[in-house]
Design a protein around this motif. Sequence first.
Motif: not given
Length: 327
Positions: A31-41, A314-327
């Motif tokens: 079981l992993v307590e998530v710090t961050a994930s990333a957006v994929n297509r 919108e494809s305006g980013h370069i690389g990855k976009v991260l989603l970060v939890t509050s933990s």
Amino acid sequence: MHAITITEPGGPEALVWAEAPDPVPGEGEVLVEVTASAVNRADIMQRQGFYDPPPGASPHPGLECSGRIAAVGTGVTGWSVGDEVCALLAGGGYAEKVAVPAGQLLPVPEGIDLKRAAALPEVVCTVWSNVFMVSHLRPGETLLVHGGSSGIGTMAIQLAKAVGAVVAVTAGTAEKLERCAELGADILINYREQDFVAEVKEATGGAGADVILDNMGAKYLDRNVRALAVNGRLAIIGMQGGRKGELDIGTLLAKRAAVSATSLRARSPEEKAAIVAAVREHVWPLLAGGHVRPIVDRELPMSDAGAAHRVVEESGHIGKVLLVTSS
């Protein structure tokens, strides 16, 4: 815990941060307590109703994460509570906790912080398995990467350069091509203004690309085969340009070329574990040595996953976009 739920398929507004049952690690899982994930297509396709999770996988989107081990299931060795890890997932990364088969865990690389490590598992496993394990890119060969400024593209550039390949990329703006060049890309092609077949042929003295990593599918199929060198290998990993295309088999035969098409999410845990093990052996030393790094465009709260999806669509980013939890 809280997780991103999809009550019904739709736009980014369909992503709702809500309470959800805590996952329980089964045999061979942690079981992993998530710090961050990333957006994929693939997450976007799941939100739209076009890409359901494999049987038995978490219903929540998210194909990679980083965090700390909170519990260890039976039969797991080599991992302990508190270990900082990143993980390849079949789903469930958009949550505060996720259960992961131990074979899909990786230690956070030396020199990479815990949040940014979330940008690694999906792209590194995709690139390594397709470009190196399937297509066998070798030093001195030419790799053509479509979407060079994407998460996959930025990692493919770096890994190919690290093994001594020549890298050609396509991208839609001068800014994106400039960033690709900073990462080591040698041949820069603006797909809005240039014909990538002609540009690759000219840059290689008429030979063409030895390996092509393609996220477009049908739209580029014929041109990709024409851009291949003799004994070239085309690896298709996406269908952003459609799923049905025509191919001149005569051209393929004349070039003695190969076309492969793979997905990562639906593979068995054993197949994923083999890929993860190869990545740990070959790529993790490059990360620790500073030769390769995750490219992160921005970080957003996981509760605002809809905004992150809009950025990627919108494809305006370069690389990855991260989603970060509050933990």
